[in-house]
Design an enzyme around this catalytic site. Structure first.
Site, mmCIF file in Angstrom:
data_model
loop_
_atom_site.group_PDB
_atom_site.id
_atom_site.type_symbol
_atom_site.label_atom_id
_atom_site.label_comp_id
_atom_site.label_asym_id
_atom_site.label_seq_id
_atom_site.Cartn_x
_atom_site.Cartn_y
_atom_site.Cartn_z
ATOM 1 N N HIS A 1 -82.923 51.747 82.034
ATOM 2 C CA HIS A 1 -81.708 51.695 82.859
ATOM 3 C C HIS A 1 -81.205 50.293 83.181
ATOM 4 O O HIS A 1 -79.999 50.041 83.141
ATOM 5 C CB HIS A 1 -81.945 52.419 84.186
ATOM 6 C CG HIS A 1 -82.096 53.908 84.055
ATOM 7 N ND1 HIS A 1 -81.054 54.733 83.681
ATOM 8 C CD2 HIS A 1 -83.160 54.722 84.245
ATOM 9 C CE1 HIS A 1 -81.484 55.988 83.659
ATOM 10 N NE2 HIS A 1 -82.757 56.013 83.982
ATOM 11 N N SER B 1 -86.674 54.389 76.534
ATOM 12 C CA SER B 1 -87.832 53.852 77.246
ATOM 13 C C SER B 1 -89.115 54.590 76.879
ATOM 14 O O SER B 1 -90.156 54.323 77.451
ATOM 15 C CB SER B 1 -87.608 53.954 78.752
ATOM 16 O OG SER B 1 -87.501 55.316 79.135
ATOM 17 N N GLU C 1 -79.415 59.822 80.516
ATOM 18 C CA GLU C 1 -80.857 59.918 80.263
ATOM 19 C C GLU C 1 -81.194 60.227 78.806
ATOM 20 O O GLU C 1 -82.078 59.596 78.232
ATOM 21 C CB GLU C 1 -81.498 60.995 81.158
ATOM 22 C CG GLU C 1 -81.520 60.660 82.639
ATOM 23 C CD GLU C 1 -82.446 59.499 83.006
ATOM 24 O OE1 GLU C 1 -83.165 58.981 82.128
ATOM 25 O OE2 GLU C 1 -82.410 59.102 84.183
ATOM 26 N N HIS D 1 -89.721 53.064 82.516
ATOM 27 C CA HIS D 1 -88.481 53.810 82.268
ATOM 28 C C HIS D 1 -87.288 53.136 82.956
ATOM 29 O O HIS D 1 -86.229 52.939 82.349
ATOM 30 C CB HIS D 1 -88.646 55.243 82.764
ATOM 31 C CG HIS D 1 -87.363 56.005 82.825
ATOM 32 N ND1 HIS D 1 -86.709 56.451 81.700
ATOM 33 C CD2 HIS D 1 -86.589 56.370 83.876
ATOM 34 C CE1 HIS D 1 -85.582 57.066 82.062
ATOM 35 N NE2 HIS D 1 -85.484 57.032 83.378
#
Ligand code: HBI
Ligand code: FE
Length: 316
Positions: free
Chosen positions: A185, A244, A225, A180
């Site tokens: 990110h 992700s 997110e 993730h």
């Protein structure tokens, strides 16, 4: 005689906010929920080997000192398989379902040399980010308290987990894991405009009271997110939690979730890591429109900030 009316409990004075003036003052030791103590509904709960692995990797994060290299993890063949599965699935979905801004961010991908055969090391990614945008990575044992996590962003630091999700569940993880962080990110943070936006959110968190932190956490959740953006007639993903997770991305693409325009100044619904796939996405009309909303909201928090705090994060 009538019983005396119950007195309302004395209102507790809120704990004073501790404003960090440097990264060293950001608390990275308070881990919420999961960490190495997995809850019963976690996919790795019954796997003793997995739990011990989590403990070992979390201990490396716990003992990391600022300024020292981030220790490399020798990922097991099983862990590399999970990484390969996720990378392969996502690469098939991105062309159709990632937003074109992400296309721009994905131009940052060659900087990182991701390979399906190797789980990237945080130390290498941090070095690339530092050259690109001055962001750095600090390893952390699990889910940080929202305030601490957001405070880190004010010092252009992204707190990242280093463990792998459980192999029984490659398509989705209820908590952040290395896949993730690294896919969702890190590439975005190599984009200067995006890195600056995230930095502004971090600065806004420094002097925020608990109520403001909670709203900022929701804003972060529904944009960074799980944000989606309208593109032509379609809705495309840009949030890290969508990008992700091939399970979440397929869920988004299947058009089963409710779509609501984002207004960061209005109350946002409460959310939790235990929610599973999002039943509702907040939609930006464009990435620029969303960034403008976020920056305007952050500015309202920046205004109340004392000069010494502004100076500590380069806002003066
Ligand atoms: N902790 N380790 C870690 N990684 C995150 O991505 C993260 C976090 N804590 C909170 C958080 N993200 C955000 O979703 C908001 O709660 C700020
Ligand atoms: Fe995240």
């Amino acid at each position: 005689a009538p019983a005396p009316a119950a007195q309302p409990a004395e209102a507790q004075a809120p704990a004073p906010i501790k404003i960090p003036r440097s990264l060293a003052e950001v608390d990275n030791g308070q881990i919420l929920g999961f960490s190495a103590d997995l809850s019963e509904d976690h996919p790795g709960f019954h796997d003793a080997v997995y739990k011990q692995r989590r403990v070992d990797i979390c201990n490396l994060a716990r003992t990391h000192q600022i300024g020292q290299p981030i220790r490399r993890i020798a990922y097991t063949p099983e862990e590399v398989d999970v990484w390969r599965t996720v990378m392969t699935e996502l690469q098939q979905l991105f062309p159709q379902h990632a937003c074109k801004e992400v296309g721009r961010f994905l131009r940052c991908w060659p900087l990182f040399n991701f390979s399906p055969d190797e789980v990237p090391q945080l130390e290498d990614l941090s070095a690339v980010l530092q050259r690109a945008t001055g962001f750095q990575i600090r390893p952390v044992a699990g889910l940080l308290r929202p305030r601490d996590f957001l405070n880190g962003l004010a010092f252009r630091t992204f707190h990242s987990t280093q463990y792998m999700r459980h192999h029984s569940s490659p398509r989705y993880t209820p908590e952040p894991d290395v896949v993730h962080e690294v896919i969702g990110h890190v590439p975005m943070l190599a984009d200067p405009a995006y890195a600056d936006l995230v930095h502004q959110i971090g600065i806004a968190s420094l002097t925020a009271d608990d109520k403001q932190i909670w709203h900022l956490t929701k804003v972060y959740w529904y944009t960074v997110e799980f944000g989606v953006v309208r593109e032509g007639g379609d809705v495309k993903a840009f949030g890290a939690g969508v990008l992700s997770s091939f399970g979440e991305l397929q869920h988004m693409a299947a058009d089963r979730a409710e779509l609501v325009p984002l207004d960061v100044s209005a109350p946002l619904p409460k959310m939790s890591y235990k929610d599973g796939y999002q039943q509702r996405y907040f939609v930006l009309e464009s990435f620029e429109e969303g960034a403008a909303q976020l920056k305007a909201y952050c500015r309202t928090l920046h205004q109340e900030m004392p000069d010494e705090v502004r100076a500590a994060v380069g806002l003066l």
